[in-house]
Design an enzyme around this catalytic site. Sequence first.
Site, mmCIF file in Angstrom:
data_model
loop_
_atom_site.group_PDB
_atom_site.id
_atom_site.type_symbol
_atom_site.label_atom_id
_atom_site.label_comp_id
_atom_site.label_asym_id
_atom_site.label_seq_id
_atom_site.Cartn_x
_atom_site.Cartn_y
_atom_site.Cartn_z
ATOM 1 N N ILE A 63 0.820 -1.222 0.000
ATOM 2 C CA ILE A 63 0.000 0.000 0.000
ATOM 3 C C ILE A 63 0.853 1.270 0.000
ATOM 4 O O ILE A 63 0.368 2.338 -0.309
ATOM 5 C CB ILE A 63 -1.065 0.020 1.134
ATOM 6 C CG1 ILE A 63 -0.420 0.100 2.517
ATOM 7 C CG2 ILE A 63 -2.001 -1.169 1.029
ATOM 8 C CD1 ILE A 63 -1.426 0.440 3.632
ATOM 9 N N LYS A 95 6.673 -0.698 18.089
ATOM 10 C CA LYS A 95 6.607 -1.284 19.442
ATOM 11 C C LYS A 95 6.984 -0.203 20.455
ATOM 12 O O LYS A 95 7.753 0.709 20.135
ATOM 13 C CB LYS A 95 7.602 -2.441 19.569
ATOM 14 C CG LYS A 95 7.419 -3.538 18.535
ATOM 15 C CD LYS A 95 6.306 -4.483 18.913
ATOM 16 C CE LYS A 95 6.194 -5.574 17.856
ATOM 17 N NZ LYS A 95 4.901 -6.191 17.804
ATOM 18 N N ALA A 191 1.486 7.988 17.698
ATOM 19 C CA ALA A 191 1.414 8.091 16.236
ATOM 20 C C ALA A 191 0.377 7.118 15.675
ATOM 21 O O ALA A 191 -0.394 7.449 14.767
ATOM 22 C CB ALA A 191 2.794 7.798 15.646
ATOM 23 N N TYR A 192 0.357 5.913 16.227
ATOM 24 C CA TYR A 192 -0.577 4.887 15.751
ATOM 25 C C TYR A 192 -2.031 5.345 15.987
ATOM 26 O O TYR A 192 -2.870 5.324 15.071
ATOM 27 C CB TYR A 192 -0.282 3.573 16.484
ATOM 28 C CG TYR A 192 -1.234 2.453 16.206
ATOM 29 C CD1 TYR A 192 -1.123 1.694 15.038
ATOM 30 C CD2 TYR A 192 -2.258 2.128 17.106
ATOM 31 C CE1 TYR A 192 -2.002 0.653 14.783
ATOM 32 C CE2 TYR A 192 -3.135 1.094 16.857
ATOM 33 C CZ TYR A 192 -3.002 0.355 15.692
ATOM 34 O OH TYR A 192 -3.881 -0.676 15.447
ATOM 35 N N THR A 231 -1.534 -11.106 17.760
ATOM 36 C CA THR A 231 -0.846 -11.076 16.454
ATOM 37 C C THR A 231 0.571 -10.551 16.689
ATOM 38 O O THR A 231 0.924 -10.136 17.796
ATOM 39 C CB THR A 231 -1.546 -10.110 15.468
ATOM 40 O OG1 THR A 231 -1.438 -8.783 15.995
ATOM 41 C CG2 THR A 231 -2.997 -10.463 15.232
HETATM 42 P P1 NDP Z 1 0.112 -7.617 11.935
HETATM 43 O O1 NDP Z 1 1.309 -6.763 12.185
HETATM 44 O O2 NDP Z 1 0.071 -8.983 12.451
HETATM 45 O O3 NDP Z 1 -0.201 -7.654 10.359
HETATM 46 C C1 NDP Z 1 -0.176 -6.475 9.635
HETATM 47 C C2 NDP Z 1 -0.348 -6.804 8.177
HETATM 48 O O4 NDP Z 1 -0.265 -5.582 7.436
HETATM 49 C C3 NDP Z 1 0.764 -7.705 7.644
HETATM 50 O O5 NDP Z 1 0.243 -8.537 6.648
HETATM 51 C C4 NDP Z 1 1.734 -6.703 7.036
HETATM 52 O O6 NDP Z 1 2.562 -7.245 6.020
HETATM 53 C C5 NDP Z 1 0.722 -5.747 6.438
HETATM 54 N N1 NDP Z 1 1.326 -4.487 6.023
HETATM 55 C C6 NDP Z 1 2.001 -3.576 6.732
HETATM 56 N N2 NDP Z 1 2.421 -2.588 5.935
HETATM 57 C C7 NDP Z 1 2.003 -2.882 4.681
HETATM 58 C C8 NDP Z 1 2.128 -2.266 3.425
HETATM 59 N N3 NDP Z 1 2.814 -1.126 3.259
HETATM 60 N N4 NDP Z 1 1.535 -2.830 2.350
HETATM 61 C C9 NDP Z 1 0.833 -3.979 2.486
HETATM 62 N N5 NDP Z 1 0.717 -4.641 3.638
HETATM 63 C C10 NDP Z 1 1.290 -4.087 4.733
HETATM 64 O O7 NDP Z 1 -1.110 -6.756 12.495
HETATM 65 P P2 NDP Z 1 -2.598 -7.185 12.934
HETATM 66 O O8 NDP Z 1 -3.037 -8.354 12.156
HETATM 67 O O9 NDP Z 1 -2.644 -7.193 14.405
HETATM 68 O O10 NDP Z 1 -3.380 -5.877 12.470
HETATM 69 C C11 NDP Z 1 -4.276 -5.843 11.380
HETATM 70 C C12 NDP Z 1 -5.082 -4.560 11.467
HETATM 71 O O11 NDP Z 1 -5.797 -4.522 12.713
HETATM 72 C C13 NDP Z 1 -4.228 -3.294 11.443
HETATM 73 O O12 NDP Z 1 -4.914 -2.293 10.740
HETATM 74 C C14 NDP Z 1 -4.146 -2.914 12.908
HETATM 75 O O13 NDP Z 1 -3.877 -1.550 13.088
HETATM 76 C C15 NDP Z 1 -5.540 -3.287 13.379
HETATM 77 N N6 NDP Z 1 -5.688 -3.481 14.810
HETATM 78 C C16 NDP Z 1 -5.057 -4.533 15.428
HETATM 79 C C17 NDP Z 1 -5.240 -4.744 16.767
HETATM 80 C C18 NDP Z 1 -4.644 -5.907 17.483
HETATM 81 O O14 NDP Z 1 -4.895 -6.060 18.697
HETATM 82 N N7 NDP Z 1 -3.858 -6.763 16.834
HETATM 83 C C19 NDP Z 1 -6.078 -3.824 17.578
HETATM 84 C C20 NDP Z 1 -6.677 -2.759 16.820
HETATM 85 C C21 NDP Z 1 -6.492 -2.620 15.488
HETATM 86 P P3 NDP Z 1 4.023 -7.877 6.360
HETATM 87 O O15 NDP Z 1 3.807 -9.248 6.896
HETATM 88 O O16 NDP Z 1 4.695 -7.825 5.041
HETATM 89 O O17 NDP Z 1 4.665 -6.961 7.388
#
Ligand code: NDP
Length: 274
Positions: A63, A95, A191-192, A231
């Site tokens: 993205i 982190k 920031a997040y 995650t």
């Molecule tokens: P993870 O870090 O486990 O996964 C994040 C995913 O986003 C990975 O597939 C990563 O790819 C991908 N990603 C990051 N940057 C890019 C990019 N530039 N282009 C394409 N893909 C990208 O996070 P979660 O599964 O925990 O989070 C998923 C969503 O849920 C996020 O939007 C997060 O903010 C939101 N969220 C999560 C919470 C939680 O408790 N886990 C709570 C609240 C919201 P790669 O493997 O290549 O790094």
Amino acid sequence: MSQKIALVTGGNKGIGFAIVRALCKELQNGIVYLTSRNEERGKAAVEELKKEGLNPHFHQLDIDSSESIDRLRDFLKSTHGGLDILVNNAAIAFKQKDTTSFDVQAKVSIATNYTATLNVCHALFPLMRSHGRVCHVASMSGPRVYKKLSPKLQEAFKQAKTEDDVNKLMADFVASAEKGTLSEERWVQNAYGTSKAGVITITRIQAAAISADTSRQDILINCCCPGYVDTDMTSHKGTKTPDEGAITPVYCALLPSAGPNGKHLSNKSVVETW
Ligand code: NDP
């Protein structure tokens, strides 16, 4: 019923992977694209789901790359002529122990979580067909940050009416982090959470804009918090499984016509924002 085309960003792991799994089960007659910035990780994830008897398709999507977004848009347009479900799940979070300076964390977090998500929308919204559903995976950290902002900044988020208004707020936050004036200007050093407040605000604006587009009907754009999920992002401290975390995003992706629009949801319910 016509075949639904769905797409999930950041689908190779975590909540995105679980969203792909759930959508594959829900859309028996549809095609679900698991997208990933890294082709190898994405294809491995597709193979994992194939072992479960599911059939996601793969397409590369970083993205942060406009070329990658454009390639995906062109592919969807030529292969399917449109898109029915878009789940903007991809995001990053530094982190707590990360020593990257906060101005860099601010710039990078806004660039990926807010601006890049918006860039995906700019490319793919024109492809969304009538009855389409969009879900941005946001977070309750957005409202938590909002509550701590100065009344003036809160008002600016509340009053934002255009994409430019939100872009300006996000740019002001990054500029303030760069100048070292966050506390003086009463931003929050998160920031997040600030990036997710931007996503929540833009959701309302996008929903209003697409509802006014008379060429297409019944497109609903919402965002949601998946909960605290086990995650990589949470260093596996989250209490929900990724499949549990996928429940509300999938609910938003499959809303009936009377569903909410422009809202932020948690546990399948609308939460009050601003
Ligand atoms: P993870 O870090 O486990 O996964 C994040 C995913 O986003 C990975 O597939 C990563 O790819 C991908 N990603 C990051 N940057 C890019 C990019 N530039 N282009 C394409 N893909 C990208 O996070 P979660 O599964 O925990 O989070 C998923 C969503 O849920 C996020 O939007 C997060 O903010 C939101 N969220 C999560 C919470 C939680 O408790 N886990 C709570 C609240 C919201 P790669 O493997 O290549 O790094």
